[in-house]
Scaffold this motif. Sequence first.
Motif, PDB file in Angstrom:
ATOM      1  N   TRP A 171       0.839  -1.191   0.000  1.00 28.88           N
ATOM      2  CA  TRP A 171       0.000   0.000   0.000  1.00 28.88           C
ATOM      3  C   TRP A 171       0.877   1.246   0.000  1.00 28.88           C
ATOM      4  N   THR A 172       0.260   2.349  -0.362  1.00 30.72           N
ATOM      5  CA  THR A 172       0.930   3.642  -0.367  1.00 30.72           C
ATOM      6  C   THR A 172      -0.122   4.737  -0.399  1.00 30.72           C
ATOM      7  N   TYR A 173       0.349   5.979  -0.206  1.00 34.36           N
ATOM      8  CA  TYR A 173      -0.552   7.131  -0.299  1.00 34.36           C
ATOM      9  C   TYR A 173      -0.651   7.572  -1.746  1.00 34.36           C
ATOM     10  N   THR A 174      -1.785   8.163  -2.070  1.00 37.71           N
ATOM     11  CA  THR A 174      -2.012   8.601  -3.446  1.00 37.71           C
ATOM     12  C   THR A 174      -3.004   9.750  -3.459  1.00 37.71           C
ATOM     13  N   GLU A 175      -3.302  10.210  -4.654  1.00 36.20           N
ATOM     14  CA  GLU A 175      -4.341  11.217  -4.861  1.00 36.20           C
ATOM     15  C   GLU A 175      -5.392  10.608  -5.765  1.00 36.20           C
ATOM     16  N   ILE A 176      -6.593  10.501  -5.247  1.00 37.40           N
ATOM     17  CA  ILE A 176      -7.683   9.859  -5.986  1.00 37.40           C
ATOM     18  C   ILE A 176      -8.332  10.906  -6.889  1.00 37.40           C
ATOM     19  N   VAL A 177      -8.320  10.623  -8.188  1.00 40.90           N
ATOM     20  CA  VAL A 177      -8.875  11.536  -9.178  1.00 40.90           C
ATOM     21  C   VAL A 177     -10.151  10.923  -9.734  1.00 40.90           C
ATOM     22  N   ARG A 178     -11.254  11.686  -9.681  1.00 40.75           N
ATOM     23  CA  ARG A 178     -12.545  11.208 -10.181  1.00 40.75           C
ATOM     24  C   ARG A 178     -13.109  12.228 -11.157  1.00 40.75           C
ATOM     25  N   SER A 179     -13.834  11.739 -12.129  1.00 45.76           N
ATOM     26  CA  SER A 179     -14.553  12.582 -13.086  1.00 45.76           C
ATOM     27  C   SER A 179     -16.032  12.459 -12.796  1.00 45.76           C
ATOM     28  N   ARG A 180     -16.683  13.594 -12.551  1.00 43.05           N
ATOM     29  CA  ARG A 180     -18.102  13.594 -12.205  1.00 43.05           C
ATOM     30  C   ARG A 180     -18.856  14.433 -13.220  1.00 43.05           C
ATOM     31  N   GLY A 181     -20.028  13.949 -13.592  1.00 42.44           N
ATOM     32  CA  GLY A 181     -20.855  14.662 -14.556  1.00 42.44           C
ATOM     33  C   GLY A 181     -20.394  14.396 -15.981  1.00 42.44           C
ATOM     34  N   THR A 182     -21.214  14.907 -16.920  1.00 39.81           N
ATOM     35  CA  THR A 182     -20.924  14.719 -18.341  1.00 39.81           C
ATOM     36  C   THR A 182     -21.100  16.038 -19.061  1.00 39.81           C
ATOM     37  N   GLY A 183     -20.465  16.124 -20.223  1.00 40.50           N
ATOM     38  CA  GLY A 183     -20.617  17.312 -21.062  1.00 40.50           C
ATOM     39  C   GLY A 183     -20.069  18.551 -20.392  1.00 40.50           C
ATOM     40  N   SER A 184     -20.863  19.630 -20.485  1.00 42.33           N
ATOM     41  CA  SER A 184     -20.418  20.910 -19.909  1.00 42.33           C
ATOM     42  C   SER A 184     -20.432  20.880 -18.397  1.00 42.33           C
ATOM     43  N   GLN A 185     -21.126  19.883 -17.799  1.00 38.71           N
ATOM     44  CA  GLN A 185     -21.200  19.784 -16.348  1.00 38.71           C
ATOM     45  C   GLN A 185     -20.082  18.918 -15.776  1.00 38.71           C
ATOM     46  N   ALA A 186     -19.205  18.420 -16.628  1.00 33.53           N
ATOM     47  CA  ALA A 186     -18.145  17.520 -16.158  1.00 33.53           C
ATOM     48  C   ALA A 186     -17.137  18.309 -15.323  1.00 33.53           C
ATOM     49  N   ARG A 187     -16.706  17.680 -14.278  1.00 30.92           N
ATOM     50  CA  ARG A 187     -15.681  18.273 -13.442  1.00 30.92           C
ATOM     51  C   ARG A 187     -14.850  17.166 -12.814  1.00 30.92           C
ATOM     52  N   THR A 188     -13.640  17.527 -12.454  1.00 26.72           N
ATOM     53  CA  THR A 188     -12.685  16.584 -11.883  1.00 26.72           C
ATOM     54  C   THR A 188     -12.438  16.932 -10.428  1.00 26.72           C
ATOM     55  N   THR A 189     -12.504  15.918  -9.577  1.00 28.69           N
ATOM     56  CA  THR A 189     -12.235  16.126  -8.149  1.00 28.69           C
ATOM     57  C   THR A 189     -10.982  15.357  -7.755  1.00 28.69           C
ATOM     58  N   ARG A 190     -10.285  15.892  -6.800  1.00 30.18           N
ATOM     59  CA  ARG A 190      -9.072  15.260  -6.286  1.00 30.18           C
ATOM     60  C   ARG A 190      -9.141  15.257  -4.767  1.00 30.18           C
ATOM     61  N   GLU A 191      -8.726  14.148  -4.194  1.00 32.18           N
ATOM     62  CA  GLU A 191      -8.705  14.031  -2.748  1.00 32.18           C
ATOM     63  C   GLU A 191      -7.622  13.041  -2.344  1.00 32.18           C
ATOM     64  N   PRO A 192      -7.008  13.257  -1.184  1.00 31.37           N
ATOM     65  CA  PRO A 192      -5.967  12.320  -0.748  1.00 31.37           C
ATOM     66  C   PRO A 192      -6.575  10.965  -0.389  1.00 31.37           C
ATOM     67  N   GLY A 193      -5.784   9.930  -0.526  1.00 29.70           N
ATOM     68  CA  GLY A 193      -6.278   8.588  -0.233  1.00 29.70           C
ATOM     69  C   GLY A 193      -5.158   7.583  -0.035  1.00 29.70           C
TER      70      GLY A 193
END
Length: 582
Positions: A171-193
């Motif tokens: 195991w190790t520490y990382t940054e979890i990257v997620r893509s939420r929404g579609t089209g013009s509403q799409a956004r990327t979130t980042r959080e430690p994990g």
Amino acid sequence: MTTTPATTGVGHRVLVGLRACWDWLGPRLRRALTFWRRSIQARVVASTVVLSAVVVSGVGWILLQQTRDGLLRHRAEVVLGEVDAEVADAQDRLEAASGREVNANQQQRDLVDPIIERGDSRGYAVVLAGPEEEGGKLRAGGGEYTSGLDLVSVPAPLEEHFDGPQRPTAWTYTEIVRSRGTGSQARTTREPGIVVGSQVQLPSDGRTYTLYFLFPLSEEEETLALVTRALLTAAGLLLALVAGLTWLVTRQVVTPIRMARQVAERLAAGRLQERLQVSGEDDIARLAYSFNQMATSLQRQIRQLEELSWVQRRFVSDVSHELRTPLTTVRMASDVLHDAREGFDPATARSAELMQAELDRFENLLVDLLEISRFDAGAAVLTTENVNLADLVRRVVDAARPLADQRGIRVRVVEPPHPVRAEVDVRRIERILRNLVTNAIDHALADDPSEAVIVRLASDDEAAAITVRDHGVGLAPGEASMVFNRFWRSDPARTRTSGGTGLGLAIAQEDAHLHGGWLQAWGRTGQGAQFRLTVPRHAGGTLRHSPLPLVPDDDAPSAAAATAPLTAPLTGQGVVPDEERG
């Protein structure tokens, strides 16, 4: 490059704005600096708060680091236990389904889909990579990872760790990257994990696959933020408490000191009855008691000195007045004898001449004593007029010319091209100059004709100054502060050509002080002396400097050494003011 009027106008407005800001900020900054220099309480409070802030910051940083490490360590233990349980459960399910006819793709979905569903409900993400026999690389598409997850969330070093079968869980520490929404509403979130990797083997094809579990640390981050806010709040309250306590403690110490300073200032102003209030028995109270004892002793001694000085002044005044009547009678008899001396025998005629000369000295002494009495009684007043001091200097020098010729001394006047005007009492300034010039002639040496007595004049907008320089016997170290004492002589055994009562320089300094001016002396043994008279150009003005230096130019390399003994307070005799010390 040509400067346009618009550019010049902008620059001018900027300068005007800066000047206005400085005009507003400058006085406040100077007041703050003055308060900082004068207030020991402010400096102690500020120093204590700064040091406390440094200590609190260090302790808070250590506590935050320990809290962070504890939270992450606990989270890692929980995550590893959960991953072990998930992998064991998945392995059991795969083994239970090994007797059925299923292909490898179906087993992969049977393996990953339940874990992804539980991850969605519990807040973690899942990625399936493999098989390791084909490189074990992550693949996008299908149901092999949680929807919306970016595969860059799995660090490359951890992926390289599982480059073959039968690798242990890591195991190790990382940054979890997620893509939420579609089209013009799409956004990327980042959080430690935390990302945990573990391998499983599919029974259908015997190949090894790697499961990556990505657990967010949002709760731990919130907990750490809450702890940080709590520490900052506690630190702020602690610093405020420390500042308040320091202010109270220093006030208990500084307040008596301020009271002592105020009482000392009132004592210095002549209010000798002032005393400190004594309360308690601590060190401050004992200091106040000792201060009061000292003030009482000083008051008693000052009163004794005042009474003695009053008796002395009264005695001098009474004797001076009482001696004038018999002196007048003796003078009349002496004049008769002096006029008839040609009919006497030589011895008697010489005695008549000596009587006449000594009566002249005695009469001058009485005049000086009466003048000193007026100064002591505060009865001396000024009658000022705006005159050119150069005229007074030339008149005094011309009057002293016969004495200078008799001694073989040249007297030279150096004056500026413009008039040196000042509002002075002509009679008193002439008396000062007469004393200085005759003393310079009396003390000068006639061996070298080039070493003349030099009288210089100068003035500026605020002050006018006259210096008298001789190249005679000079003054020994420490004598420059004594030449203005009454009846003082540097060499009592030396014969005096011009006579004198020993009160001339004392009266001259009183005349200078009456003008609000300075009369100061400099000298070196064997190199002569220089006296400087400085008066304000306007009656009632305050002196801050002199247009002429006290140390002559021909002794400039030794200026610092020459002024070394002249460091008494300005209330002393013939001293260098603070603003002119080297």
